[in-house]
Design an enzyme around this catalytic site. Structure first.
Site, PDB file in Angstrom:
ATOM      1  N   HIS A  56      25.051  26.837  11.188  1.00  0.00           N
ATOM      2  CA  HIS A  56      25.968  26.132  12.075  1.00  0.00           C
ATOM      3  C   HIS A  56      25.971  27.084  13.287  1.00  0.00           C
ATOM      4  O   HIS A  56      25.843  28.370  13.196  1.00  0.00           O
ATOM      5  CB  HIS A  56      27.403  26.118  11.373  1.00  0.00           C
ATOM      6  CG  HIS A  56      27.392  25.279  10.284  1.00  0.00           C
ATOM      7  ND1 HIS A  56      27.377  25.847   9.265  1.00  0.00           N
ATOM      8  CD2 HIS A  56      27.940  24.007  10.244  1.00  0.00           C
ATOM      9  CE1 HIS A  56      27.670  24.999   8.042  1.00  0.00           C
ATOM     10  NE2 HIS A  56      27.941  23.714   8.834  1.00  0.00           N
ATOM     11  N   ASP A  59      27.858  30.284  12.478  1.00  0.00           N
ATOM     12  CA  ASP A  59      27.485  31.125  11.462  1.00  0.00           C
ATOM     13  C   ASP A  59      26.620  32.255  12.076  1.00  0.00           C
ATOM     14  O   ASP A  59      26.527  33.401  11.591  1.00  0.00           O
ATOM     15  CB  ASP A  59      26.282  30.414  10.628  1.00  0.00           C
ATOM     16  CG  ASP A  59      26.890  29.210   9.634  1.00  0.00           C
ATOM     17  OD1 ASP A  59      28.078  29.154   9.751  1.00  0.00           O
ATOM     18  OD2 ASP A  59      26.452  28.581   9.242  1.00  0.00           O
ATOM     19  N   MET A  90      16.650  23.478  10.579  1.00  0.00           N
ATOM     20  CA  MET A  90      17.637  22.498  10.779  1.00  0.00           C
ATOM     21  C   MET A  90      19.008  23.228  11.380  1.00  0.00           C
ATOM     22  O   MET A  90      18.976  24.386  10.915  1.00  0.00           O
ATOM     23  CB  MET A  90      17.856  21.895   9.476  1.00  0.00           C
ATOM     24  CG  MET A  90      19.427  20.935   9.703  1.00  0.00           C
ATOM     25  SD  MET A  90      20.853  21.717   9.160  1.00  0.00           S
ATOM     26  CE  MET A  90      21.585  21.346   7.816  1.00  0.00           C
ATOM     27  N   GLU A 183      25.296  13.342   7.852  1.00  0.00           N
ATOM     28  CA  GLU A 183      25.598  13.564   6.257  1.00  0.00           C
ATOM     29  C   GLU A 183      27.201  13.076   5.970  1.00  0.00           C
ATOM     30  O   GLU A 183      28.280  13.390   6.476  1.00  0.00           O
ATOM     31  CB  GLU A 183      25.703  14.973   6.441  1.00  0.00           C
ATOM     32  CG  GLU A 183      26.178  15.652   4.784  1.00  0.00           C
ATOM     33  CD  GLU A 183      26.106  17.147   4.717  1.00  0.00           C
ATOM     34  OE1 GLU A 183      25.389  17.706   5.559  1.00  0.00           O
ATOM     35  OE2 GLU A 183      26.553  17.486   3.853  1.00  0.00           O
ATOM     36  N   LYS A 185      30.152  12.410   3.286  1.00  0.00           N
ATOM     37  CA  LYS A 185      31.134  12.847   2.236  1.00  0.00           C
ATOM     38  C   LYS A 185      32.338  11.936   2.087  1.00  0.00           C
ATOM     39  O   LYS A 185      33.137  11.663   3.078  1.00  0.00           O
ATOM     40  CB  LYS A 185      31.546  14.285   2.598  1.00  0.00           C
ATOM     41  CG  LYS A 185      32.126  15.094   1.479  1.00  0.00           C
ATOM     42  CD  LYS A 185      32.333  16.473   1.875  1.00  0.00           C
ATOM     43  CE  LYS A 185      32.901  17.594   0.729  1.00  0.00           C
ATOM     44  NZ  LYS A 185      32.994  18.908   1.260  1.00  0.00           N
ATOM     45  N   GLU A 219      23.880  14.197   0.537  1.00  0.00           N
ATOM     46  CA  GLU A 219      23.977  15.455  -0.385  1.00  0.00           C
ATOM     47  C   GLU A 219      24.389  15.086  -1.738  1.00  0.00           C
ATOM     48  O   GLU A 219      25.278  14.358  -1.904  1.00  0.00           O
ATOM     49  CB  GLU A 219      25.314  16.332   0.345  1.00  0.00           C
ATOM     50  CG  GLU A 219      25.722  17.602  -0.679  1.00  0.00           C
ATOM     51  CD  GLU A 219      26.460  18.494  -0.131  1.00  0.00           C
ATOM     52  OE1 GLU A 219      26.272  18.902   1.013  1.00  0.00           O
ATOM     53  OE2 GLU A 219      27.440  18.941  -0.994  1.00  0.00           O
ATOM     54  N   HIS A 222      27.935  15.043  -2.747  1.00  0.00           N
ATOM     55  CA  HIS A 222      28.915  14.356  -2.070  1.00  0.00           C
ATOM     56  C   HIS A 222      29.063  13.047  -2.628  1.00  0.00           C
ATOM     57  O   HIS A 222      30.104  12.219  -2.848  1.00  0.00           O
ATOM     58  CB  HIS A 222      28.549  14.166  -0.541  1.00  0.00           C
ATOM     59  CG  HIS A 222      28.740  15.507   0.168  1.00  0.00           C
ATOM     60  ND1 HIS A 222      28.639  15.679   1.525  1.00  0.00           N
ATOM     61  CD2 HIS A 222      29.351  16.933  -0.316  1.00  0.00           C
ATOM     62  CE1 HIS A 222      28.898  16.750   1.916  1.00  0.00           C
ATOM     63  NE2 HIS A 222      29.206  17.676   0.655  1.00  0.00           N
ATOM     64  N   ASP A 247      20.498  17.628   1.239  1.00  0.00           N
ATOM     65  CA  ASP A 247      21.428  18.661   0.800  1.00  0.00           C
ATOM     66  C   ASP A 247      21.224  18.607  -0.786  1.00  0.00           C
ATOM     67  O   ASP A 247      21.873  17.594  -1.520  1.00  0.00           O
ATOM     68  CB  ASP A 247      22.789  18.484   1.382  1.00  0.00           C
ATOM     69  CG  ASP A 247      22.717  19.133   2.688  1.00  0.00           C
ATOM     70  OD1 ASP A 247      21.601  19.288   3.356  1.00  0.00           O
ATOM     71  OD2 ASP A 247      23.768  19.427   3.282  1.00  0.00           O
ATOM     72  N   ASP A 257      34.942  19.571  -4.350  1.00  0.00           N
ATOM     73  CA  ASP A 257      33.545  20.011  -3.775  1.00  0.00           C
ATOM     74  C   ASP A 257      33.171  21.299  -4.658  1.00  0.00           C
ATOM     75  O   ASP A 257      33.643  22.177  -4.127  1.00  0.00           O
ATOM     76  CB  ASP A 257      33.918  19.932  -2.437  1.00  0.00           C
ATOM     77  CG  ASP A 257      32.754  20.273  -1.553  1.00  0.00           C
ATOM     78  OD1 ASP A 257      31.244  20.084  -2.399  1.00  0.00           O
ATOM     79  OD2 ASP A 257      32.628  20.587  -0.301  1.00  0.00           O
ATOM     80  N   ASP A 259      30.178  22.268  -5.392  1.00  0.00           N
ATOM     81  CA  ASP A 259      28.734  23.159  -4.623  1.00  0.00           C
ATOM     82  C   ASP A 259      28.168  24.011  -5.832  1.00  0.00           C
ATOM     83  O   ASP A 259      27.733  25.224  -5.257  1.00  0.00           O
ATOM     84  CB  ASP A 259      29.146  24.182  -3.492  1.00  0.00           C
ATOM     85  CG  ASP A 259      29.479  22.960  -2.475  1.00  0.00           C
ATOM     86  OD1 ASP A 259      28.752  22.191  -2.236  1.00  0.00           O
ATOM     87  OD2 ASP A 259      30.016  23.301  -1.196  1.00  0.00           O
ATOM     88  N   ASP A 289      22.295  23.207  -0.323  1.00  0.00           N
ATOM     89  CA  ASP A 289      23.744  23.464   0.225  1.00  0.00           C
ATOM     90  C   ASP A 289      24.771  23.746  -0.881  1.00  0.00           C
ATOM     91  O   ASP A 289      25.609  22.843  -1.391  1.00  0.00           O
ATOM     92  CB  ASP A 289      24.138  22.112   0.940  1.00  0.00           C
ATOM     93  CG  ASP A 289      25.490  22.462   1.859  1.00  0.00           C
ATOM     94  OD1 ASP A 289      25.882  23.557   1.790  1.00  0.00           O
ATOM     95  OD2 ASP A 289      25.742  21.377   2.418  1.00  0.00           O
TER      96      ASP A 289
END
Ligand code: GCO
Ligand code: MN
Ligand code: MN
Length: 389
Positions: A56, A59, A90, A183, A185, A219, A222, A247, A257, A259, A289
């Site tokens: 991002h 980030d 990406m 994406e 979710k 993802e 998700h 993802d 969520d 992950d 991810d």
């Protein structure tokens, strides 16, 4: 002793700065690990054998950085990428952390917030392209609502469409070689997020001005949060020519969520997913991810990341074994044995074909009483996955 499950650049394994960099804080507790700098993360990814890093905008560059700070940070990061042979396939925009996005970004009710979201995204696209990204992800974590009194989903859909259309034009205007991947979710962090599944995204893409520029970034977790079969969503995206990115992670169905590390929870679903991607020849990034359990220290983060890649390669090997397994293939052949006699009725329509099909006599009772051997087949898959076959 290295075995055959070592990651190589051709495997296209990537991690986000926010994944291996996740310090383990959650809604109930403080971070448990030191926050790594972007340059440290690049070194870590090179050490474990990853191919690329995704990010991002924030980030890498803090949201309040000056132009000079931005340039210095980006230059340092580029140097680390080059020295470590890590690429940035990406990039994406953080449109969810800052309080300004509490009511969404492109779908926010406040027009100034919507305009700021476009401003921020154009700058973040510039950054992504500067770092070499060819795919730009849109994850609308805050594009939703808790109360339908607050926002009309038709307005939200229209705003989101206008934003993506505007940004497609921006990319064309700049002559960037960049595709968008949307994406989905179902919820988290909003109570409900608009366009909650990959299938919904695919329907939305067809309404855009430049649908050819826009695909999806499905993802695993998700779809599983919504209780859906992830591989089926991926297959639909592939069939539509829209699988621009993926993802990978894992989690328990219908939970928050989570992950988790790829393959850590739903081994069989992960297997069929990897088999699908390898069978069709998906050539994009395999992006993990996910993040390490909150119980882990710095070493545990490496165990987590190595585990994602290792699991993928083990499942890829199992997929090749499945395709080469005489018993499994014989059973599949038996299941499809009657297909050739019926071939005359399929394919393009003709009135002769319709007439012949209407006139054909089917032995419905025999057809309905045929055992399909799926129990045997599925057990063979289990045996294969458990290594007893
Ligand atoms: C999540 C999302 C994000 C996005 C990321 C890139 O559940 O938090 O999966 O990790 O993938 O923001 O767009
Ligand atoms: Mn996620
Ligand atoms: Mn994601």
């Amino acid at each position: 002793m290295p075995d055959s499950f070592q990651p190589q650049p051709e495997h296209r394994f990537t991690f986000g700065l926010w994944t291996v960099g996740n310090p383990g804080g959650d809604a109930f507790g403080q971070p448990v690990r030191r926050k790594l700098s972007p340059v440290e993360i690049v070194h870590l990814l090179a050490e474990i054998g990853a191919y690329g890093v995704n990010l991002h905008d924030n980030d890498l560059v803090p949201i309040d950085a000056t132009a000079a700070e931005r340039d210095r940070i980006v230059a340092e990061f580029k140097k680390a990428l080059q020295e470590n042979g890590i690429v940035v396939p990406m990039a994406t925009t953080n449109l969810f952390s800052d309080p300004v996005f509490k009511d969404g970004a492109f779908t926010a009710n406040d027009a100034a917030v919507r305009a700021y979201a476009l401003h921020k995204t154009m700058r973040a696209i510039d950054l992504g392209v500067e770092l070499g990204a060819r795919v730009y992800v849109f994850w609308g974590g805050r594009e939703g609502s808790e109360s339908d009194a607050a926002k009309n989903p038709l307005d939200a859909g229209k705003r989101f469409r206008e934003a993506i259309n505007f940004l497609c034009e921006y990319v064309r205007d700049q002559r960037y070689d960049l595709k968008f991947a949307l994406e989905a979710k179902p919820n988290e962090p909003r109570g409900d997020i608009y366009l909650p599944t990959t299938g919904a995204m695919l329907g939305f893409i067809a309404t855009l001005d430049h649908p050819d520029m826009v695909g999806v970034n499905p993802e695993m977790a998700h779809e599983q949060m919504a209780g859906l079969n992830f591989m089926h969503a991926v297959a639909q995206a592939w069939d539509a020519g829209k699988l621009f990115h993926i993802d990978l992670n894992d989690q328990n169905f219908c939970r928050y969520d989570q992950d988790f590390r790829f393959g850590s929870h739903n081994m069989k679903q992960s297997f069929f997913l990897v088999k699908f991607l390898e069978d069709v020849g998906y050539a994009g990034s395999r992006h993990f991810d996910a993040h390490a359990y909150r119980t882990e220290d710095a070493e545990g983060v490496k165990d987590f990341a190595r585990g994602c890649m290792r699991t993928y390669l083990i499942l890829k090997d199992k997929a090749a074994r499945y395709n080469a397994d005489a018993g499994i293939q014989a059973l599949l052949k038996e299941i499809h044995a009657g297909d050739s006699a019926m071939a005359q009725f399929f394919g393009p329509y003709s009135s002769e074909k319709a007439t012949a099909l209407k006139a054909h006599t089917f032995d419905r009772i025999t057809l309905g009483s045929r055992g399909m051997h799926y129990e045997r087949l599925d057990q063979l898959v289990f045996d294969l996955l458990m290594g007893v076959r």
